[in-house]
Write a protein that holds these residues in place. Structure first.
Motif, PDB file in Angstrom:
ATOM      1  N   VAL A   1       5.748   6.604   1.872  1.00  0.00           N
ATOM      2  CA  VAL A   1       6.301   5.369   2.426  1.00  0.00           C
ATOM      3  C   VAL A   1       5.594   4.182   1.793  1.00  0.00           C
ATOM      4  N   ASP A   2       6.253   3.032   1.876  1.00  0.00           N
ATOM      5  CA  ASP A   2       5.707   1.782   1.352  1.00  0.00           C
ATOM      6  C   ASP A   2       5.236   0.957   2.541  1.00  0.00           C
ATOM      7  N   VAL A   3       3.952   0.618   2.557  1.00  0.00           N
ATOM      8  CA  VAL A   3       3.367  -0.148   3.657  1.00  0.00           C
ATOM      9  C   VAL A   3       3.091  -1.563   3.164  1.00  0.00           C
ATOM     10  N   LEU A   4       3.703  -2.559   3.808  1.00  0.00           N
ATOM     11  CA  LEU A   4       3.471  -3.965   3.468  1.00  0.00           C
ATOM     12  C   LEU A   4       2.588  -4.585   4.540  1.00  0.00           C
ATOM     13  N   VAL A   5       1.474  -5.168   4.110  1.00  0.00           N
ATOM     14  CA  VAL A   5       0.481  -5.696   5.044  1.00  0.00           C
ATOM     15  C   VAL A   5       0.173  -7.150   4.699  1.00  0.00           C
TER      16      VAL A   5
ATOM     17  N   LEU B   1       0.852  -1.179   0.000  1.00  0.00           N
ATOM     18  CA  LEU B   1       0.000   0.000   0.000  1.00  0.00           C
ATOM     19  C   LEU B   1       0.894   1.238   0.000  1.00  0.00           C
ATOM     20  N   GLU B   2       0.411   2.289  -0.618  1.00  0.00           N
ATOM     21  CA  GLU B   2       1.148   3.550  -0.564  1.00  0.00           C
ATOM     22  C   GLU B   2       0.690   4.328   0.655  1.00  0.00           C
ATOM     23  N   GLY B   3       1.641   4.890   1.392  1.00  0.00           N
ATOM     24  CA  GLY B   3       1.305   5.662   2.581  1.00  0.00           C
ATOM     25  C   GLY B   3       2.030   6.982   2.612  1.00  0.00           C
ATOM     26  N   THR B   4       1.614   7.828   3.530  1.00  0.00           N
ATOM     27  CA  THR B   4       2.252   9.125   3.739  1.00  0.00           C
ATOM     28  C   THR B   4       2.639   9.242   5.208  1.00  0.00           C
ATOM     29  N   ALA B   5       3.895   9.547   5.461  1.00  0.00           N
ATOM     30  CA  ALA B   5       4.373   9.665   6.838  1.00  0.00           C
ATOM     31  C   ALA B   5       3.837  10.940   7.474  1.00  0.00           C
ATOM     32  N   GLU B   6       3.357  10.790   8.704  1.00  0.00           N
ATOM     33  CA  GLU B   6       2.954  11.932   9.519  1.00  0.00           C
ATOM     34  C   GLU B   6       3.677  11.795  10.852  1.00  0.00           C
ATOM     35  N   THR B   7       3.446  12.714  11.756  1.00  0.00           N
ATOM     36  CA  THR B   7       4.098  12.650  13.058  1.00  0.00           C
ATOM     37  C   THR B   7       3.498  11.499  13.866  1.00  0.00           C
ATOM     38  N   GLY B   8       4.278  10.433  14.037  1.00  0.00           N
ATOM     39  CA  GLY B   8       3.837   9.293  14.839  1.00  0.00           C
ATOM     40  C   GLY B   8       2.848   8.381  14.166  1.00  0.00           C
TER      41      GLY B   8
END
Length: 348
Positions: A270-274, A241-248
């Protein structure tokens, strides 16, 4: 006693298929070389067997150089047993005669005794008088394994040995092979592209990616603590999944995931592997409160595979109980940290 690969590199034309590979296979253990086709696994095995001439680095057995530093021990002089995908048996010889074939240093009665013992070890003791064409593919592969084990080689090298065996017979063959290989006490290296096979067979897994070893650990370690994206993506049918880094946290198309992003700054992709079994779903009545909508449901026997769609992305969830969830329902999504991995998009 160990089989050591030290800085092994190899090219075919302009293609560098091995890049300074270094790892050690220990006696009494089964080491699986795991990776996609073209990652260099079979080339490394052929170098250890002496079927390819080493170009850079060294391969040592018990500290003695087999290949490298101007030394190249001929394949027939290496204490190595080989098993390949295709079990090349002599069609005019019985199973017992095939296994006994390489035992030239023993007298005929001793050869028969050793051959029978090795057939017993792979569960074919009652088939010693049968010819290859009367055996199934799995049985033929067991004969090939028994033949390779019979001379008691210090090293066993197996290249995708169960790839051509029916899926229904593969697990039993793996169990018999693991038992026989462990009981031999030697060094075993098995090449496979199948993560499930590696988990079932290996004491240690060496993961290869584009000609490099990226992690060498126990099955438990590579499953729970993968060294990077390449390793995490191999196990548990992980999906990207494609993700976006945020604070925490990380924001995805299916909601937010609490995650410390020390190596990223807010706004980074970021790259999210689930893994599907790390996804929990809950049906909600209000679509505005949902993280996605159920697109499809498939019954898999002991579990359900539920496909959830949101913003053009599809998430696979493996759940034991549907809890009334139906196709078209709005659902919330919760990701279990133990089966979810986040990597910076620039992480190779």
């Amino acid at each position: 006693m160990s089989l050591e690969f030290r800085g092994v590199s190899h090219r075919f034309g302009g293609d560098e298929v091995l890049k300074r590979v270094t790892f050690t296979a220990e006696p009494g253990e089964i080491t699986c070389l795991l990776g996609a086709s073209g990652s260099g696994k079979s080339t490394l095995l052929r170098l250890a067997a002496g079927l390819e001439r080493i170009q850079a680095g060294e391969i040592r057995l018990d500290g003695d150089v087999l290949s490298g530093s101007g030394t190249a021990t001929a394949p027939e002089h290496r204490p190595v047993g080989l098993v390949f995908q295709e079990q090349v048996l002599f069609p005019h010889k019985t199973a017992l005669e095939n296994v006994a074939y390489g035992l030239h240093e023993l007298n005929p009665p001793q050869r028969r005794t050793v051959a029978q013992s090795n057939l017993d070890a792979v569960g074919l003791g009652e088939f010693s008088a049968r010819y290859p064409d009367t055996l199934s593919g799995g049985q033929q592969q067991r004969v090939a394994l028994a033949r390779a084990l019979a001379p008691a080689p210090r090293v066993m090298l197996l290249d995708e040995p169960f790839a051509n065996v029916d899926a229904t017979l593969r697990r039993a063959l793996r169990e018999d092979a693991r038992r026989a290989l462990r009981n031999s006490g030697g060094i075993t290296v098995i090449v496979t592209h199948d993560p499930e096979e590696a988990l079932e067979l290996a004491d240690r897994i060496a993961v290869m990616d584009h000609g490099r070893i990226v992690q060498v650990e126990t099955p438990d370690e590579v499953w729970h603590r993968p060294a990077g994206r390449a390793v995490a993506g191999l196990f548990g049918q992980a999906q990207h999944l494609e993700g976006t880094a945020e604070t925490g946290c990380v924001t995805t198309a299916f909601g937010r995931l609490d995650w410390p992003c020390e190596e990223t700054v807010p706004g980074d992709t970021v790259d999210v592997l689930v893994r599907p079994n790390a996804v929990a779903l809950e049906r909600v009545s209000e679509p505005s409160a949902a993280d996605g909508r159920v697109e499809d449901i498939r019954f898999l026997g002991d579990r359900y595979l539920v496909l959830v769609q949101s913003n053009g992305e599809t998430l696979r969830a493996s759940i034991e109980d549907r809890d009334g969830i139906r196709v078209g329902d709005p659902v919330t999504v919760k990701l279990d940290r133990s089966g979810t991995f986040v990597y910076a998009a620039t992480d190779g």
